[in-house]
Design an enzyme around this catalytic site. Sequence first.
Site, PDB file in Angstrom:
ATOM      1  N   THR A  13       5.805  -4.402  -9.198  1.00  0.00           N
ATOM      2  CA  THR A  13       5.230  -2.665  -9.244  1.00  0.00           C
ATOM      3  C   THR A  13       6.338  -2.203  -9.648  1.00  0.00           C
ATOM      4  OG1 THR A  13       4.445  -1.030  -7.932  1.00  0.00           O
ATOM      5  CG2 THR A  13       5.565  -2.430  -6.824  1.00  0.00           C
ATOM      6  N   LYS A  18       6.258   1.817  -3.234  1.00  0.00           N
ATOM      7  CA  LYS A  18       5.600   0.399  -2.776  1.00  0.00           C
ATOM      8  C   LYS A  18       6.489  -0.753  -2.418  1.00  0.00           C
ATOM      9  CE  LYS A  18       1.022  -0.213  -4.575  1.00  0.00           C
ATOM     10  NZ  LYS A  18       0.145  -0.883  -5.638  1.00  0.00           N
ATOM     11  N   ASP A  75      -3.133  -5.415  -5.578  1.00  0.00           N
ATOM     12  CA  ASP A  75      -3.992  -4.491  -6.236  1.00  0.00           C
ATOM     13  C   ASP A  75      -5.091  -3.673  -5.237  1.00  0.00           C
ATOM     14  OD1 ASP A  75      -4.915  -2.946  -8.676  1.00  0.00           O
ATOM     15  OD2 ASP A  75      -6.769  -4.019  -8.570  1.00  0.00           O
ATOM     16  N   GLY A 161      -2.951   9.337  -2.926  1.00  0.00           N
ATOM     17  CA  GLY A 161      -4.464   9.240  -3.261  1.00  0.00           C
ATOM     18  C   GLY A 161      -5.631   9.606  -2.222  1.00  0.00           C
ATOM     19  N   ASP A 163      -6.199   9.408   0.631  1.00  0.00           N
ATOM     20  CA  ASP A 163      -5.883   9.504   2.286  1.00  0.00           C
ATOM     21  C   ASP A 163      -6.247  10.841   2.673  1.00  0.00           C
ATOM     22  OD1 ASP A 163      -4.613   7.090   2.701  1.00  0.00           O
ATOM     23  OD2 ASP A 163      -2.852   7.751   2.143  1.00  0.00           O
ATOM     24  N   ARG A 189      -3.155  -2.549   3.314  1.00  0.00           N
ATOM     25  CA  ARG A 189      -1.881  -3.315   2.661  1.00  0.00           C
ATOM     26  C   ARG A 189      -1.360  -3.939   3.560  1.00  0.00           C
ATOM     27  NH1 ARG A 189      -0.517   1.040   0.189  1.00  0.00           N
ATOM     28  NH2 ARG A 189      -1.841   0.660  -1.282  1.00  0.00           N
TER      29      ARG A 189
HETATM   30  P1  IMP Z   1      -2.794   0.526  -7.086  1.00  0.00           P
HETATM   31  O1  IMP Z   1      -3.199  -0.627  -6.071  1.00  0.00           O
HETATM   32  O2  IMP Z   1      -1.483   0.969  -6.727  1.00  0.00           O
HETATM   33  O3  IMP Z   1      -3.263   0.179  -8.256  1.00  0.00           O
HETATM   34  O4  IMP Z   1      -3.647   1.601  -6.325  1.00  0.00           O
HETATM   35  C1  IMP Z   1      -4.889   2.163  -6.812  1.00  0.00           C
HETATM   36  C2  IMP Z   1      -5.315   3.241  -6.260  1.00  0.00           C
HETATM   37  O5  IMP Z   1      -6.135   3.179  -5.085  1.00  0.00           O
HETATM   38  C3  IMP Z   1      -4.243   4.345  -5.937  1.00  0.00           C
HETATM   39  O6  IMP Z   1      -3.933   5.068  -7.059  1.00  0.00           O
HETATM   40  C4  IMP Z   1      -4.949   5.257  -4.999  1.00  0.00           C
HETATM   41  O7  IMP Z   1      -5.834   6.114  -5.826  1.00  0.00           O
HETATM   42  C5  IMP Z   1      -5.874   4.569  -4.277  1.00  0.00           C
HETATM   43  N1  IMP Z   1      -5.339   3.606  -2.921  1.00  0.00           N
HETATM   44  C6  IMP Z   1      -4.690   2.503  -2.647  1.00  0.00           C
HETATM   45  N2  IMP Z   1      -4.292   2.407  -1.513  1.00  0.00           N
HETATM   46  C7  IMP Z   1      -4.432   3.535  -1.074  1.00  0.00           C
HETATM   47  C8  IMP Z   1      -4.106   4.179   0.392  1.00  0.00           C
HETATM   48  O8  IMP Z   1      -3.560   3.565   1.209  1.00  0.00           O
HETATM   49  N3  IMP Z   1      -4.294   5.505   0.333  1.00  0.00           N
HETATM   50  C9  IMP Z   1      -5.047   6.166  -0.564  1.00  0.00           C
HETATM   51  N4  IMP Z   1      -5.381   5.900  -1.603  1.00  0.00           N
HETATM   52  C10 IMP Z   1      -5.103   4.301  -1.857  1.00  0.00           C
END
Ligand code: IMP
Length: 207
Positions: A13, A18, A75, A161, A163, A189
């Site tokens: 990433t 992260k 993901d 995001g 949350d 996660r």
């Molecule tokens: P990625 O796994 O980094 O591609 O994340 C995908 C998207 O999912 C993020 O941009 C957030 O919009 C949403 N997302 C994933 N995990 C979380 C979290 O723990 N809190 C809030 N939004 C999340």
Amino acid sequence: MIESQPVRVLIATQNAGKVREFRRLLAQVPAMFVGLEELPRITAPDEDGSTFLANAITKARYYSQHFGEIALADDSGLVVDALDGAPGVHSARYGGDGLSDMDRLRLLLKNLEGVPKEHRTARFECAIAVANPQCHGEFMHATGTVEGRIIFEPRGRNGFGYDPIFVPTGETRTTAEMSADEKDSLSHRARAIEAIVPALSGLIGDR
Ligand code: IMP
């Protein structure tokens, strides 16, 4: 005596936050975790899979094959039942490019207008894949989920995001109203990472 070098594992990433989170949650695994920002930049693969796991496997294989090292990719996203699973794998780009996190969650709330509390069930899901270049990109994987519901107005300033609109089952606060440690104790996660630790430790021990 010659000391052996720790096994390197790429965290696939560009997101430094992260990488920190993975390092913290994988502290018990005796490997050296390296984020992509520490390596020569390469074009990212398309994340066009229809599941979180498919995208995590694509990323883990791609970076592992390119750099010839073990690579771990994840993901994740939000799955809302009343929206037939949206935003799902499109969580990061829901509503299109150029929107802020707040724009995206406002759009989600708008699309849920008129849906009563009992039908606002949702979950955060995370898939993690680890690819090993020594075994032709063979991978191991794990998933983690946190169930909850979407509230009517955003609350809280922590996290990122979606949350501010997600309340885990059995809680009254959104994940944006929790500290990082509290969110780690129940997050999708953290659960996926916990589930991959035995297999990842085994892989590193075999090296
Ligand atoms: P990625 O796994 O980094 O591609 O994340 C995908 C998207 O999912 C993020 O941009 C957030 O919009 C949403 N997302 C994933 N995990 C979380 C979290 O723990 N809190 C809030 N939004 C999340």
